[in-house]
Write an enzyme that holds these catalytic residues in place. Structure first.
Site, PDB file in Angstrom:
ATOM      1  N   TRP A 151      47.924  89.864 -14.301  1.00 13.62           N
ATOM      2  CA  TRP A 151      48.896  89.912 -15.514  1.00 13.62           C
ATOM      3  C   TRP A 151      48.170  90.555 -16.826  1.00 13.62           C
ATOM      4  CZ3 TRP A 151      45.909  87.319 -18.817  1.00 13.62           C
ATOM      5  CH2 TRP A 151      45.237  86.120 -18.390  1.00 13.62           C
ATOM      6  N   ASN A 152      47.122  90.683 -16.915  1.00 11.00           N
ATOM      7  CA  ASN A 152      46.498  91.420 -18.121  1.00 11.00           C
ATOM      8  C   ASN A 152      46.941  92.707 -18.524  1.00 11.00           C
ATOM      9  OD1 ASN A 152      44.652  92.135 -15.903  1.00 11.00           O
ATOM     10  ND2 ASN A 152      43.068  92.111 -17.354  1.00 11.00           N
ATOM     11  N   LYS A 175      52.702  95.075  -5.745  1.00 11.63           N
ATOM     12  CA  LYS A 175      52.948  93.596  -5.812  1.00 11.63           C
ATOM     13  C   LYS A 175      52.198  93.321  -7.279  1.00 11.63           C
ATOM     14  CE  LYS A 175      52.058  89.368  -5.521  1.00 11.63           C
ATOM     15  NZ  LYS A 175      52.102  88.516  -7.000  1.00 11.63           N
ATOM     16  N   GLY A 228      42.034  90.989  -9.383  1.00  6.51           N
ATOM     17  CA  GLY A 228      42.418  89.635  -9.716  1.00  6.51           C
ATOM     18  C   GLY A 228      41.340  88.816 -10.004  1.00  6.51           C
ATOM     19  N   GLY A 229      41.643  87.348  -9.797  1.00  3.85           N
ATOM     20  CA  GLY A 229      40.308  86.271  -9.715  1.00  3.85           C
ATOM     21  C   GLY A 229      39.547  86.282  -8.396  1.00  3.85           C
ATOM     22  N   GLU A 250      38.561  94.436  -7.324  1.00  5.94           N
ATOM     23  CA  GLU A 250      38.322  94.413  -8.467  1.00  5.94           C
ATOM     24  C   GLU A 250      38.264  92.994  -9.256  1.00  5.94           C
ATOM     25  OE1 GLU A 250      36.649  96.870 -10.039  1.00  5.94           O
ATOM     26  OE2 GLU A 250      37.345  98.412  -8.767  1.00  5.94           O
ATOM     27  N   LEU A 251      37.152  92.315  -9.328  1.00  3.35           N
ATOM     28  CA  LEU A 251      37.327  90.993  -9.567  1.00  3.35           C
ATOM     29  C   LEU A 251      37.047  90.566 -11.143  1.00  3.35           C
ATOM     30  CD1 LEU A 251      36.348  89.664  -6.297  1.00  3.35           C
ATOM     31  CD2 LEU A 251      38.498  90.098  -7.113  1.00  3.35           C
ATOM     32  N   CYS A 284      38.893  92.067 -17.856  1.00 11.55           N
ATOM     33  CA  CYS A 284      37.635  91.777 -16.673  1.00 11.55           C
ATOM     34  C   CYS A 284      36.533  92.089 -17.328  1.00 11.55           C
ATOM     35  CB  CYS A 284      38.055  92.378 -15.500  1.00 11.55           C
ATOM     36  SG  CYS A 284      38.536  94.046 -15.733  1.00 11.55           S
ATOM     37  N   GLU A 385      33.462  82.761 -15.987  1.00 12.56           N
ATOM     38  CA  GLU A 385      34.608  83.612 -16.715  1.00 12.56           C
ATOM     39  C   GLU A 385      35.550  82.945 -17.418  1.00 12.56           C
ATOM     40  OE1 GLU A 385      37.543  85.908 -14.529  1.00 12.56           O
ATOM     41  OE2 GLU A 385      36.752  87.748 -15.572  1.00 12.56           O
TER      42      GLU A 385
HETATM   43  P1  NAD Z   1      44.925  86.124  -9.615  1.00 14.19           P
HETATM   44  O1  NAD Z   1      43.886  86.438  -8.537  1.00 14.19           O
HETATM   45  O2  NAD Z   1      45.495  84.880  -9.680  1.00 14.19           O
HETATM   46  O3  NAD Z   1      46.191  87.027  -9.217  1.00 14.19           O
HETATM   47  C1  NAD Z   1      46.137  88.288  -9.075  1.00 14.19           C
HETATM   48  C2  NAD Z   1      47.060  88.941  -8.169  1.00 14.19           C
HETATM   49  O4  NAD Z   1      47.104  88.297  -6.768  1.00 14.19           O
HETATM   50  C3  NAD Z   1      48.566  88.295  -8.515  1.00 14.19           C
HETATM   51  O5  NAD Z   1      49.592  89.388  -8.085  1.00 14.19           O
HETATM   52  C4  NAD Z   1      48.807  87.204  -7.481  1.00 14.19           C
HETATM   53  O6  NAD Z   1      49.930  87.040  -7.219  1.00 14.19           O
HETATM   54  C5  NAD Z   1      48.001  87.564  -6.445  1.00 14.19           C
HETATM   55  N1  NAD Z   1      47.505  86.729  -5.258  1.00 14.19           N
HETATM   56  C6  NAD Z   1      47.011  85.392  -5.689  1.00 14.19           C
HETATM   57  N2  NAD Z   1      46.549  84.757  -4.590  1.00 14.19           N
HETATM   58  C7  NAD Z   1      46.882  85.672  -3.416  1.00 14.19           C
HETATM   59  C8  NAD Z   1      46.601  85.421  -2.048  1.00 14.19           C
HETATM   60  N3  NAD Z   1      46.164  84.286  -1.520  1.00 14.19           N
HETATM   61  N4  NAD Z   1      47.075  86.384  -1.445  1.00 14.19           N
HETATM   62  C9  NAD Z   1      47.595  87.596  -1.839  1.00 14.19           C
HETATM   63  N5  NAD Z   1      47.654  87.947  -3.111  1.00 14.19           N
HETATM   64  C10 NAD Z   1      47.258  86.766  -4.058  1.00 14.19           C
HETATM   65  O7  NAD Z   1      44.303  86.664 -11.192  1.00 14.19           O
HETATM   66  P2  NAD Z   1      44.917  86.667 -12.511  1.00 14.19           P
HETATM   67  O8  NAD Z   1      44.939  85.216 -12.845  1.00 14.19           O
HETATM   68  O9  NAD Z   1      46.403  87.060 -12.139  1.00 14.19           O
HETATM   69  O10 NAD Z   1      44.287  87.620 -13.177  1.00 14.19           O
HETATM   70  C11 NAD Z   1      42.912  87.408 -13.723  1.00 14.19           C
HETATM   71  C12 NAD Z   1      41.812  87.581 -13.105  1.00 14.19           C
HETATM   72  O11 NAD Z   1      41.648  89.311 -12.774  1.00 14.19           O
HETATM   73  C13 NAD Z   1      40.361  87.581 -13.959  1.00 14.19           C
HETATM   74  O12 NAD Z   1      39.360  86.795 -13.151  1.00 14.19           O
HETATM   75  C14 NAD Z   1      39.972  88.916 -14.209  1.00 14.19           C
HETATM   76  O13 NAD Z   1      38.674  89.078 -14.501  1.00 14.19           O
HETATM   77  C15 NAD Z   1      40.632  89.854 -13.093  1.00 14.19           C
HETATM   78  N6  NAD Z   1      40.597  91.086 -13.430  1.00 14.19           N
HETATM   79  C16 NAD Z   1      39.852  92.031 -12.703  1.00 14.19           C
HETATM   80  C17 NAD Z   1      39.857  93.501 -13.139  1.00 14.19           C
HETATM   81  C18 NAD Z   1      38.763  94.330 -12.764  1.00 14.19           C
HETATM   82  O14 NAD Z   1      39.064  95.572 -12.641  1.00 14.19           O
HETATM   83  N7  NAD Z   1      37.742  94.091 -12.284  1.00 14.19           N
HETATM   84  C19 NAD Z   1      40.791  93.892 -14.121  1.00 14.19           C
HETATM   85  C20 NAD Z   1      41.679  92.769 -14.434  1.00 14.19           C
HETATM   86  C21 NAD Z   1      41.603  91.737 -14.263  1.00 14.19           C
END
Ligand code: NAD
Length: 493
Positions: A151-152, A175, A228-229, A250-251, A284, A385
């Site tokens: 979401w960021n 997605k 994502g996370g 990318e976490l 991130c 984090e």
């Molecule tokens: P999140 O992992 O909760 O969600 C990310 C995406 O994954 C969403 O679209 C979500 O619906 C989807 N998702 C969640 N569980 C899933 C599953 N089991 N199967 C398939 N899809 C699934 O992350 P968030 O809370 O939206 O974002 C914050 C995180 O993202 C932080 O940890 C941050 O560090 C990371 N992030 C990393 C980078 C990078 O480039 N390394 C950039 C931005 C954010």
């Protein structure tokens, strides 16, 4: 007025199979402002069929040059419609209008860059160890790519994947996060305007389990590009492995920003503030661990407090505001919980540490820029984090001590080094276990250079020429020029 969106599949706007929508909340006001379609497995099947068919249609037969021109056209439309994209994304994630505006305009350049690259992806003629054979390699698209993003920075993080994936000739199903879906629908409108054939780009919105997982396991999805996370990343990686999918991740990060006593301290202090408080720390790459050389510790912390005291919190659409709300209520709760954890662990809060509410703070989803000193690297506030405006300050003695502390963590996304010594800058750059090292700057990114993580911060790289290879298959073609009839039972080596 609340706006209702539809799914974008095959260049058409369609209702979700579930006939259900969920609210997108404005993080500043806390009010619903858009209704987002709740997609499920049936929508996934429909989108995958469309994206798959597009590979055999006009898109699949298009020359690389024409594909590149379409990407250019899209880039130009993004610039033209930057204000709308900015307004919608900022409404969804609560980030400063000015920051999102900069991101959106910069995002256009990803499409220019990868558009220019489309017809420069070349195989090779391989010098062979055998007579009478001609061998060459060709690069081919993988097929249907699913992008899953947080979401960021919904638009920019999708563009990091979308531009190289399309450059390579793939089709894409995007997605976005359930919290920030709307801006990708606005982007989809520009695909139609640019003249992309149906099925090349599709947007499915909804939840990880309902949309993300069916995308990951669908037999016709070849590649998953995830940001994502930890939990989501691990789930996608495990599921992807079970279905032999190519997955990039990318976490998260807990990046060290290291200040040596010989640094330009004025620039370094500004760099530290940008590194942690931009986007309210919800990036991130946030420089959330500040490693300070002992000799400058107290003076430098004073500088940070002086700068932070001037930060104005409030409505992210106002030009004089520097810190907006936290993007979601669960994230706000998480940041406040970490502030409590840090205090309980014995870290000393020297600035901020509170939430803000009342007049000018909308629904009260605000966390003050917060600085903790007396942090030990083993504390949770140093190892985990937070993804919010919370800085942990850790002292170090010398280069080796800084390297030990910086690398003593499971993450390895980025790092910053501030020094006037060229030797020290180069030495530190070699020793830090992180995908990016910024020397005398922080948080710079570009489409021209790779970005990604060591260790638990990820797998794979985005950006630069390398990123295109992550969306291509390499095929080796053997053409025999031997006209003699070979013995069918004897294999030649
Ligand atoms: P999140 O992992 O909760 O969600 C990310 C995406 O994954 C969403 O679209 C979500 O619906 C989807 N998702 C969640 N569980 C899933 C599953 N089991 N199967 C398939 N899809 C699934 O992350 P968030 O809370 O939206 O974002 C914050 C995180 O993202 C932080 O940890 C941050 O560090 C990371 N992030 C990393 C980078 C990078 O480039 N390394 C950039 C931005 C954010």
């Amino acid at each position: 007025m609340v706006q209702r969106y539809q799914l974008f599949i095959d260049n058409e706007w369609v209702d979700p199979a579930s006939d259900t929508w969920f609210d997108s909340l404005d993080p500043f006001s806390g009010e619903p402002w858009a209704e987002i379609p709740r997609a499920n497995e049936a929508d996934v099947s429909r989108a995958v069929e469309a994206a798959s068919a597009a590979l055999d249609g006009p898109w699949g037969h298009m020359s690389a040059t024409d594909r590149g021109l379409l990407l250019h056209k899209l880039g130009a439309l993004i610039e033209q419609h930057a204000d709308t994209l900015t307004e919608v994304e900022s409404r969804d994630n609560g980030k400063l209008r000015s920051e999102v505006g900069g991101q959106v305009r910069y995002m256009a350049k990803y499409f220019y860059y990868y558009g220019g690259l489309a017809d420069k992806i070349q195989g090779a003629v391989i010098p062979m160890d055998k007579p009478k054979v001609f061998n060459y390699t060709r690069y081919e698209p993988l097929g249907v790519v699913a992008t899953i993003t947080p979401w960021n920075s919904s638009l920019l993080l999708t563009a990091w994947k979308l531009a190289p994936a399309l450059c390579a000739g793939n089709t894409v199903i995007a997605k976005p996060s359930e919290y920030t879906s709307a801006s990708l629908f606005e982007l989809a409108k520009l695909f139609v305007e640019a003249g992309f054939p149906p099925g090349v780009f599709n947007v499915l919105t909804g939840f990880g389990k309902e949309v993300g997982e069916p995308l990951v396991i669908h037999p016709k999805v070849a590649r998953i590009a995830f940001t994502g996370g930890d939990a989501g990343g691990k789930a996608v990686n495990v599921l992807g492995a079970q279905h032999f999918k190519r997955v990039s991740l990318e976490l998260g990060g807990k990046s060290p920003n290291i200040i040596f006593e010989d640094a330009d301290l004025t620039r370094a202090a500004n760099g530290v503030i940008t590194g942690i408080f931009s986007a309210g720390g919800q990036t991130c790459m946030a420089g959330s661990r500040l490693l300070l050389q002992e000799s400058i510790h107290d003076e430098f912390v004073e500088r940070l407090i002086a700068i932070s005291s001037k930060a104005k919190l409030g409505d992210p659409s106002l030009p004089d505001v520097q810190v907006g709300p936290v993007a979601t209520r669960p994230q706000f709760d998480k940041v406040m919980e970490y502030i409590g954890i840090a205090k309980a662990e014995g870290a000393r809060c020297v600035f901020g540490g509170n939430s803000r509410s009342g007049e000018g703070f909308g629904a009260g989803q605000f966390v003050e820029p917060t600085i903790f000193v007396d942090v030990d690297n083993s504390m949770r506030i140093a190892q985990e984090e937070v993804f919010g405006p919370v800085l942990s300050v850790i002292k170090f003695k010398d280069e080796e001590d800084a390297i030990r502390i910086a690398n003593d963590i499971r993450f390895g996304l980025a790092s910053g080094v501030w020094t006037k010594s060229l030797h020290r800058a180069m030495y530190m750059s070699e020793r830090l276990k992180a995908g990016t090292v910024w020397v005398n700057n922080y948080r710079s990114t570009s489409f021209t250079t790779p970005f990604g993580g060591y260790k638990h911060s990820g797998i794979g790289r985005e950006g630069g020429i390398e990123a295109v290879k992550e969306y291509l298959e390499t095929k080796s073609v053997w053409i025999s020029t031997d006209l003699d009839m070979p013995d069918p039972f004897v294999r030649k080596y």
